[in-house]
Motif scaffolding. Sequence first.
Motif, PDB file in Angstrom:
ATOM      1  N   TRP A 226      -2.361  -7.554 -46.635  1.00 11.52           N
ATOM      2  CA  TRP A 226      -2.591  -6.289 -47.337  1.00 11.52           C
ATOM      3  C   TRP A 226      -3.194  -5.276 -46.374  1.00 11.52           C
ATOM      4  CZ3 TRP A 226      -7.267  -3.713 -48.297  1.00 11.52           C
ATOM      5  CH2 TRP A 226      -8.446  -4.428 -48.066  1.00 11.52           C
ATOM      6  N   SER A 227      -2.949  -3.994 -46.669  1.00  9.37           N
ATOM      7  CA  SER A 227      -3.432  -2.921 -45.809  1.00  9.37           C
ATOM      8  C   SER A 227      -3.639  -1.672 -46.658  1.00  9.37           C
ATOM      9  CB  SER A 227      -2.420  -2.642 -44.697  1.00  9.37           C
ATOM     10  OG  SER A 227      -2.904  -1.679 -43.785  1.00  9.37           O
ATOM     11  N   PRO A 231      -7.557   3.834 -43.942  1.00  7.27           N
ATOM     12  CA  PRO A 231      -8.469   2.696 -43.940  1.00  7.27           C
ATOM     13  C   PRO A 231      -9.659   2.921 -44.863  1.00  7.27           C
ATOM     14  CG  PRO A 231      -7.831   3.279 -41.702  1.00  7.27           C
ATOM     15  CD  PRO A 231      -7.307   4.365 -42.589  1.00  7.27           C
ATOM     16  N   TRP A 533       1.556  -8.022 -40.358  1.00  2.00           N
ATOM     17  CA  TRP A 533       0.130  -7.699 -40.194  1.00  2.00           C
ATOM     18  C   TRP A 533      -0.057  -6.689 -39.066  1.00  2.00           C
ATOM     19  CZ3 TRP A 533      -3.635  -7.685 -36.544  1.00  2.00           C
ATOM     20  CH2 TRP A 533      -4.960  -7.632 -36.974  1.00  2.00           C
ATOM     21  N   LEU A 536       1.587  -3.138 -39.987  1.00  2.00           N
ATOM     22  CA  LEU A 536       0.803  -2.368 -40.949  1.00  2.00           C
ATOM     23  C   LEU A 536      -0.537  -1.939 -40.351  1.00  2.00           C
ATOM     24  CD1 LEU A 536       1.461  -4.243 -44.333  1.00  2.00           C
ATOM     25  CD2 LEU A 536       2.228  -1.952 -43.681  1.00  2.00           C
ATOM     26  N   ALA A 537      -1.166  -2.830 -39.590  1.00  3.59           N
ATOM     27  CA  ALA A 537      -2.441  -2.479 -38.956  1.00  3.59           C
ATOM     28  C   ALA A 537      -2.264  -1.296 -38.012  1.00  3.59           C
ATOM     29  CB  ALA A 537      -3.007  -3.681 -38.204  1.00  3.59           C
ATOM     30  N   THR A 540      -1.215   2.135 -40.186  1.00  2.00           N
ATOM     31  CA  THR A 540      -2.252   2.621 -41.107  1.00  2.00           C
ATOM     32  C   THR A 540      -3.579   2.895 -40.409  1.00  2.00           C
ATOM     33  OG1 THR A 540      -2.996   0.372 -41.672  1.00  2.00           O
ATOM     34  CG2 THR A 540      -1.230   1.321 -43.023  1.00  2.00           C
ATOM     35  N   SER A 541      -3.634   2.693 -39.101  1.00  3.05           N
ATOM     36  CA  SER A 541      -4.899   2.817 -38.370  1.00  3.05           C
ATOM     37  C   SER A 541      -5.269   4.276 -38.122  1.00  3.05           C
ATOM     38  CB  SER A 541      -4.815   2.082 -37.034  1.00  3.05           C
ATOM     39  OG  SER A 541      -3.829   2.669 -36.204  1.00  3.05           O
ATOM     40  N   SER A 576      -8.641   0.017 -38.883  1.00  9.76           N
ATOM     41  CA  SER A 576      -7.623  -0.272 -39.889  1.00  9.76           C
ATOM     42  C   SER A 576      -8.141  -1.324 -40.859  1.00  9.76           C
ATOM     43  CB  SER A 576      -6.335  -0.758 -39.225  1.00  9.76           C
ATOM     44  OG  SER A 576      -5.372  -1.099 -40.191  1.00  9.76           O
ATOM     45  N   THR A 577      -7.832  -1.140 -42.124  1.00  7.67           N
ATOM     46  CA  THR A 577      -8.187  -2.148 -43.121  1.00  7.67           C
ATOM     47  C   THR A 577      -6.932  -2.956 -43.412  1.00  7.67           C
ATOM     48  OG1 THR A 577      -9.739  -0.560 -44.084  1.00  7.67           O
ATOM     49  CG2 THR A 577      -9.283  -2.542 -45.345  1.00  7.67           C
ATOM     50  N   THR A 578      -6.674  -3.933 -42.579  1.00  8.68           N
ATOM     51  CA  THR A 578      -5.508  -4.809 -42.732  1.00  8.68           C
ATOM     52  C   THR A 578      -6.007  -6.247 -42.644  1.00  8.68           C
ATOM     53  OG1 THR A 578      -4.098  -3.153 -41.665  1.00  8.68           O
ATOM     54  CG2 THR A 578      -3.218  -5.376 -41.859  1.00  8.68           C
ATOM     55  N   ARG A 579      -5.662  -7.055 -43.635  1.00 11.44           N
ATOM     56  CA  ARG A 579      -6.223  -8.403 -43.726  1.00 11.44           C
ATOM     57  C   ARG A 579      -5.141  -9.420 -44.087  1.00 11.44           C
ATOM     58  NH1 ARG A 579      -9.689  -5.617 -42.003  1.00 11.44           N
ATOM     59  NH2 ARG A 579     -11.755  -5.128 -42.861  1.00 11.44           N
TER      60      ARG A 579
END
Length: 666
Positions: A226-227, A231, A533, A536-537, A540-541, A576-579
Amino acid sequence: MAPTFFFLFFASHLLFSISVQSSSMESVPDLQNTMYTDVDAFPCVRLLNLSGTIGCSNPGRDKVVAPIVRFENVDDVSEPSAILVSLDEFPTLFNRLSADSSFASKVGGVLVESVIDPQKKLNGFSPDQKFPQAEFASYHNISYEWNPSGSGIMWKSYGFPVFLLTESGTKTLQEFVLKSENKKKAYTSNVAEFDLVMQTMKSGTHDSDSCLREGTCLPLGGYSVWSSLPPINSSSLKPSKPIILTVASMDSASFFRDKSLGADSPISGLIALLAAADALSRLDGLSDFSKQLVFVVFTGEAWGYLGSRRFLVELDEHSDAVHGLDHSLIEKVLEIGSVGKGLSQGAKSFFAHAEGDPSATNQIMVALKHAQESLLSEDIRIASASVSNPGIPPSSLMTFLNKNPGISGVVLEDFDSSFVNKFYHSHLDDLSNVNSSAVVAAASLVARTLYILASETNDVQNSTLAAINVNVSLVEQLMDCLLDCDPGLSCELVKKYISPASTCASNYVGVILDEPSSTPYPGYINDVPRFIWNFLADITSTPKENNSSGCQKGCSGSDEVCIRAETDGKGVCALSTTRYVPAYSTRLKFESGVWSVLPPNSSDNMGVVDPVWTESNWNTIGMRVYTVQVAAYDRVILFGGIALTILAYLAIAVTRTSVAKAMKRD
């Protein structure tokens, strides 16, 4: 002297033959290569659940050796045989196996040719059910046929090996069989040797509970991604924004484990999500949105919605994997399902399947219509699904509805009342089964819809939406990378982010190899989720002021991640909020290195019906073909050899006597 001359001539000829053969065969492997032919193929493997098994395996602990027989000749055999069947006759064969037990007793294995006869094009083939995963439906009408082509054969158990031949394997086997048929030697037989011994069959652990306890299987699962865009600042004191959740799936299923491309279902939706996220990421002012955009790509959805169910559990537990998210903040869910066949008479047509609060779903529909109007020049159409449908089609949204009936969402599909994809969860759902322009249209529709929903402005001008453009080249690249073997995962886009372990992508969910974690070891994650991952990271960063150093020593900020670390060993730190989120059954627990099955929780409706899928371990999988002599011919050779030995002894004795007498006379 004549016998002596004949013996010397025969011996010299034999020595010459041996010397010629020894020059071409210098080792045992050379001899084996001469005798045996390995065949490339994709196996059907043994899977287990709490009530039993499905899939294929050798019946016992040994390899299976069976004579090869063409499907049209199988009625004439009296012993279990390896049936060579064309792809167009494959469904007929397995339908007959289910209905005729005496016929099934003649099957020692199945070899499926991968090349389709141009004169016999399949109208449709889906090994899944007519209502896939009906037990998880959020409504009662589970006899509805979403998948009319479904036969259900992939959910049955077969006590013999089944292999789908590759194109090269098909050619190899056809040449092997044709050559032997031309020779027409009655004393030889062409056989296939199958090595498909599953550990669960050897140990007698025939369900998920017993095989997990004995360590002969592993749970199906992997890692979802997810991302957020932009962020999420975890240290911010500002109140969190409501979330617009955009969902897609990355895993498919098939009768054959490693041939699960799922081009239309669901990878077309995944590609549309990635392209929509990319289009939105290039806009300014994203932080001014009144809603938070969050993209989630689930895995394990084809096997009991493992990804979405575990995602909601992680939200309930406020785990590190979903840090920054809150279940109560999820306001709307927009799921991108199968969109690769949304092309009808030149127009790109899609259907919105809505469920939940009418006012909330109506907002999504209004946004979709507005987005469509801004794309009129591209002839894109969006319509509400038929009210005669029992509810939404099989989708991750079902998980959210089961968890919280008050949630609202829409599933975007390329069909209305039944799948237009005639090869759902089949190895034939490949690149040829989707249209790139339909995927581009869906991505454009989604990107503009999300902008309207996130900005929460009813009067977004079409001129503003016109700035949101999907990168057509990116969509085509993603299709070539994820749905083809040439270039496949060796494409420049994928290699920009990761070092893939294989060239051909397999969208089979795989198994969990170690303790589930929010920061898993990359070697335990499949190629596709690792790529998603990193991709998207990256998009979306938020750019950093100083981004020149690598991240060998880790990234300094808690909101930073390290992307592209695989490509150069250094990577780059990015805001980035990617996990990663573990995806496995909510009925499983990992403790002290061992998996165990938890009792059902009555408050979890989907957990109660969860089959808890596992995959059997194995040592090796493969098959080869060779020619053997029939036993009767071996006996003839044996007795003939004995007779020849006796005659040779008598001839030698007579010759010695004759020579002795001649020498005495001399």
